[in-house]
Enzyme design. Structure first.
Site, PDB file in Angstrom:
ATOM      1  N   ASP A  50      12.214 -12.820  24.519  1.00  0.00           N
ATOM      2  CA  ASP A  50      10.832 -12.401  24.752  1.00  0.00           C
ATOM      3  C   ASP A  50      10.631 -11.916  26.187  1.00  0.00           C
ATOM      4  OD1 ASP A  50       8.142 -12.076  24.444  1.00  0.00           O
ATOM      5  OD2 ASP A  50       7.737 -14.131  23.803  1.00  0.00           O
ATOM      6  N   ASP A  51      10.317 -10.671  26.354  1.00  0.00           N
ATOM      7  CA  ASP A  51      10.043 -10.090  27.684  1.00  0.00           C
ATOM      8  C   ASP A  51      11.282 -10.030  28.579  1.00  0.00           C
ATOM      9  OD1 ASP A  51       7.475 -10.145  26.692  1.00  0.00           O
ATOM     10  OD2 ASP A  51       6.592 -11.218  28.379  1.00  0.00           O
ATOM     11  N   CYS A  89       5.011  -7.759  22.108  1.00  0.00           N
ATOM     12  CA  CYS A  89       5.684  -8.712  21.215  1.00  0.00           C
ATOM     13  C   CYS A  89       5.498  -8.482  19.721  1.00  0.00           C
ATOM     14  CB  CYS A  89       5.196 -10.117  21.526  1.00  0.00           C
ATOM     15  SG  CYS A  89       5.212 -10.575  23.256  1.00  0.00           S
ATOM     16  N   HIS A 142       4.846 -14.982  15.501  1.00  0.00           N
ATOM     17  CA  HIS A 142       3.830 -14.085  16.080  1.00  0.00           C
ATOM     18  C   HIS A 142       3.320 -13.028  15.108  1.00  0.00           C
ATOM     19  CE1 HIS A 142       2.376 -12.054  20.079  1.00  0.00           C
ATOM     20  NE2 HIS A 142       1.399 -12.491  19.308  1.00  0.00           N
ATOM     21  N   ASP A 286      12.321  -8.071  22.810  1.00  0.00           N
ATOM     22  CA  ASP A 286      11.174  -7.505  22.097  1.00  0.00           C
ATOM     23  C   ASP A 286      10.363  -6.490  22.878  1.00  0.00           C
ATOM     24  OD1 ASP A 286       9.950  -9.294  23.872  1.00  0.00           O
ATOM     25  OD2 ASP A 286       8.429  -9.893  22.423  1.00  0.00           O
ATOM     26  N   ASN A 287      10.582  -6.415  24.175  1.00  0.00           N
ATOM     27  CA  ASN A 287       9.920  -5.404  25.029  1.00  0.00           C
ATOM     28  C   ASN A 287      10.479  -5.560  26.435  1.00  0.00           C
ATOM     29  OD1 ASN A 287       7.363  -7.623  24.442  1.00  0.00           O
ATOM     30  ND2 ASN A 287       8.091  -7.431  26.530  1.00  0.00           N
TER      31      ASN A 287
HETATM   32 CA   LIG Z   1       7.399  -9.993  24.426  1.00  0.00          CA
END
Ligand SMILES: [Ca+2]
Ligand SMILES: [Ca+2]
Length: 576
Positions: A50-51, A89, A142, A286-287
């Site tokens: 994540d991130d 996300c 999410h 995810d990003n």
């Molecule tokens: Ca994310």
């Protein structure tokens, strides 16, 4: 050739490729799901962090970060170097789980009801489960916290996961302490666990793999690290600070090094269990990185999380499958999260669905080096805040060479064009010089936007109340909606719900300590109830509430003098 004819030819080509590949895979696993681990259908471990940006890895040129296990995984994998996701996300997760652009699925943003995915979307877990796989999720879903949108309603047989977009967000159960000893959901039931979140999720994934070692499985390990808040033990981040990095970067890198250790542990366990050869391990994020700090390495990419520049949407993508793929290959062909479903279906010997329009392409012919004539295609990316996507607002179209970036200035679209092969940092805008390319890509984007928007529109899915699947149902600010919905102290929203069957419930409202005597209000489908609340109270319960069946808007707030303030949770518990 017109663009329509080109599109038709491309679709035909893709169908032929997909049909041939699928027929070969299906024949390969005709013996079924059981038997010798080397010849049965492959298992799948999908790791999504994540991130974590493209530059947050040693093997991508980051000289400060320590990621030996992920670097080794990259070396043992086929790496796609131009792999893209959505800028935030939940949209990426919807693409990844369905093989479809997220604008088709309801998951258009990260919160305020906009991250819930329509339950009739067919997830990767639903497709693999139908072919005999055991499916488990560990970490962040999410795509909806309540029935029928939870992962256990959407194909996962079991899981240990967090709610909403991450720990320490308004979706966290009341009293959950943070990244250490969090309250998680164990297959739908809250449970406080012991330990640091990434360690706990990985340990649960390893336990799942051990328990299902004798059959094909799908383990989805979706960590919330290194998403903020940047909570991690000193031993992971202090060394980075001592090496001269600012605290934010040091903590981020520390979370990634902890994550790297966990990935190493999981891979070692796969090897010990004799599952390495025939397990497909995919790693991606995810990003892009959350924020651009002076000390954080970005591999020369422009922008960050939340933008459609490559810093926001270009991420690592490794596929390791020792039994089938040659290690160490690097492929520059453009690809995206929508491709993961068709690729895995082919790899697992499952025919492409006849029932749904997938947007992604099967990458397996690229990964195993069979593909000769790979068709050019255009990929689309977009994100914004709001209940409804707006054309041209923070969007991008990507061809193999060119990338069109679109913004709105007032109501007028602004176009930037980059040759991302020659200019990976997106520094030199060619829009004025190459207006023909801008026109072509703009038209493609407009068609795409119309297509995805017309799939089902953007009304959110409804949370179901009063079913045996989820009791109690706890609603949080993650999914409330309305013009005042938000996460501020005085925010106020409502929930779009469906009462499946008429019945009697107890409804508990939870809120921050009341500043003075006030009144609690609850409304849903004809029920309109009020109750006095004393100064200092943090909850109140309406007992024996008769709920009619039907679709409605659940509203709950505190009225204090002239002010109305939303509650933080609504718990609806059925009476026996
Ligand atoms: Ca994310
Ligand atoms: Ca479904």
């Amino acid at each position: 050739m017109t663009s329509e004819a080109r599109g038709l030819r491309r679709r035909e080509f893709l169908r032929t490729v997909a049909a041939g590949a699928a027929a070969a895979s299906i024949a390969r696993y005709a013996g079924g799901a059981e038997g010798d681990p080397a010849t049965r259908r492959p298992s799948v471990v999908l790791v999504l962090t994540d991130d974590q940006g493209y530059g947050d890895l040693g093997c991508h040129g980051n000289e400060k970060i320590h990621t030996p296990n992920l670097d080794r995984l990259a070396a043992e994998s086929v790496e796609m170097t131009h792999f893209h996701v959505m800028p935030v996300c939940a949209p990426t997760r919807a693409c990844l789980m369905t093989g479809r652009y997220n604008y088709r699925t309801g998951a258009i943003d990260t919160y305020l009801g906009r991250a819930m995915m329509h339950p009739d979307e067919v997830t990767l877990a639903e497709r693999l489960g139908a072919a005999g796989y055991r499916c488990g999720i560990f970490g962040k879903w999410h795509l909806g916290d309540n029935y029928p949108m939870r992962p256990i309603d959407q194909g996962f047989h079991e899981g240990l996961y967090l709610l909403g977009g991450g720990l320490c967000q308004p979706s966290d159960p009341p009293g959950s302490p943070g990244y250490v000893d969090p309250i998680l959901q164990r297959s739908g039931k809250p449970e406080q666990v012991k330990g640091y979140c990434t360690d706990v999720f990985t340990e649960a994934a390893i336990g799942f793999i051990e328990a299902n070692r004798a059959r094909p499985f799908f383990a989805y390990l979706a960590t919330n690290a290194p998403h903020g808040p940047l909570q991690v033990a000193d031993k992971y981040w202090k060394p980075y600070q001592e090496a001269g990095l600012d605290e934010t970067t040091a903590r981020t890198y520390g979370m990634i090094t902890n994550l790297d250790e966990n990935v190493g542990r999981l891979l070692a366990r796969l090897k010990d269990l004799g599952l390495e050869e025939n397990t497909i391990v995919i790693f991606l994020t995810d990003n892009g990185p959350d924020g651009r700090k002076p000390g954080r390495y970005d591999a020369g990419l422009r922008g960050q999380k939340g933008t459609v520049y490559d810093g926001g949407i270009r991420v690592p993508f490794y596929v390791r499958w020792p039994g089938r793929l040659r290690a160490g290959r690097r492929i520059e062909t453009i690809a995206a999260a929508i491709d993961v479903v068709p690729t895995l279906l082919d790899a697992c010997g499952i025919a492409p669905p006849a029932d749904a329009k997938l947007d992604g392409m099967d990458l397996l012919p690229l990964l195993d080096g069979r593909a000769g004539d790979w068709p050019e295609r255009t990929l689309y990316f977009q994100w914004h805040r709001g209940d409804q996507p707006v054309r041209y607002r923070d969007a991008a179209a990507r061809e193999p060479r060119y990338k069109l970036v679109m913004h709105l200035q007032g109501r007028s679209p602004v176009f930037e064009l980059y040759d991302v092969v020659a200019d990976p940092g997106e520094a030199k805008d060619l829009a004025a010089a190459q207006s023909d390319v801008v026109k072509r890509m703009r038209e493609g984007y407009e068609q795409w936007f119309k297509d995805v928007s017309s799939t089902r529109g953007y009304a959110p899915p409804r949370i179901h109340l009063g079913t045996p699947h989820e009791d109690p149902t706890v609603l949080s600010r993650q999914d409330w909606r309305g013009p005042r919905a938000g996460w501020a102290r005085d925010s106020l929203g409502h929930w779009e719900v469906r009462v499946a069957a008429a019945g009697t419930c107890d409804v508990t409202l939870r809120f921050p300590r009341a500043a003075g005597p006030c009144e609690a209000v609850f409304r849903l489908l004809g029920a309109d109830l009020k109750m006095p609340v004393e100064r200092g109270a943090q909850s109140c319960t309406f007992e024996n509430v008769r709920l009619a069946a039907g679709d409605g808007r659940l509203e709950a707030w505190l009225a204090l003098d002239a002010e109305t303030v939303g509650v933080h949770y609504v718990e609806v518990k059925r009476r026996a």
